[in-house]
Scaffold this motif. Structure first.
Motif: not given
Length: 247
Positions: A142-157
């Protein structure tokens, strides 16, 4: 349609061989609902070939994976007195060998027993699928509690496990969602801009537990269920779900 004590009841007599039993219920071409009348049928072979063959290593692997059904201290122990394990275990070994030892085949076969147990409303039972959604998992992925993901630019994940990806598809995609409790999901709408090789995220929609749909539009506008929101923070529901604007 009845079968008991290895004597199988056909429409006109009883037989000992299950392949004769199955063949007796073949639907005549004129009565078919699914197959075209012209399609021929192939009768079952007696006896069916052993899917493990002479590969002892393959058989051992299949038996190891399928043993979760029989384990007296395993997740299905509460079900043993409700649903017989023998047929499900044998089917699991057969299917797993037929798939070359595939974990996914074993998982499907084990889950068939789990499904039968759930139909019997067995309580106190575990599952072959762990809390992370992994079959034969141990709950460590499982992903760690409090972990984050994001998308930016054109787009980069950047995913929850910190892996980076670049994706230029033009459509609506699920960026992230709660697969276990279905408490939220985030969708993004990507479009081409100036080139067929590059896309950008034009808008974002967030569905939350309260049933609200929050949209983030390219002008900076924020909408909740189609209504523009200009005052922040905004409380969405009694459970504390709130929209805040971060400068």
């Amino acid at each position: 349609l009845m079968a008991s004590h290895r004597t199988y009841s056909m429409s006109d007599r009883s037989v000992k061989a299950y392949h004769d039993f199955g063949k007796s219920w073949s639907v005549a071409s004129g009565d078919r609902l699914l197959l075209d009348k012209a399609v021929g049928c192939v009768d079952s072979v007696e006896p069916p070939p052993a899917s493990c063959g002479t590969d002892s290593a393959l058989k051992q692997e299949a038996e190891r994976r399928c043993s979760i059904i029989l384990n007296q201290q395993g997740p299905y122990a509460p079900c043993h007195s409700h649903v017989d394990t023998s047929m499900f275990y044998a089917s699991c070994v057969f299917d797993t060998c037929a798939c070359g030892g595939s974990a996914s085949c074993a998982c499907s076969a084990v889950y068939a027993y789990e499904d039968a147990c759930r139909q019997e409303r067995v309580v106190g039972m575990g599952s072959v699928i762990d809390e992370c959604g992994v079959c034969f998992g141990d709950g460590s992925s499982c992903p760690p509690v409090g972990s984050t993901c994001q998308a930016s630019g054109d787009p980069h994940y950047t995913t929850l496990d910190s892996a980076g990806h670049h994706f230029q598809g033009q459509c609506e995609y699920v960026l992230v969602e709660d697969c276990k409790h279905n408490t939220f999901s985030v969708h993004v709408r990507n479009e081409h801009r100036g080139s067929q090789d590059v896309t950008w995220t034009r808008s974002v929609a967030i569905r939350v537990t309260a049933g609200a749909i929050v949209k983030l539009l390219p002008t900076g506008m924020v909408q909740v269920n189609g209504q523009e929101i200009t005052s922040f923070p905004t409380l969405l529901s009694a459970d504390g779900t709130t929209i805040r604007k971060v400068e």
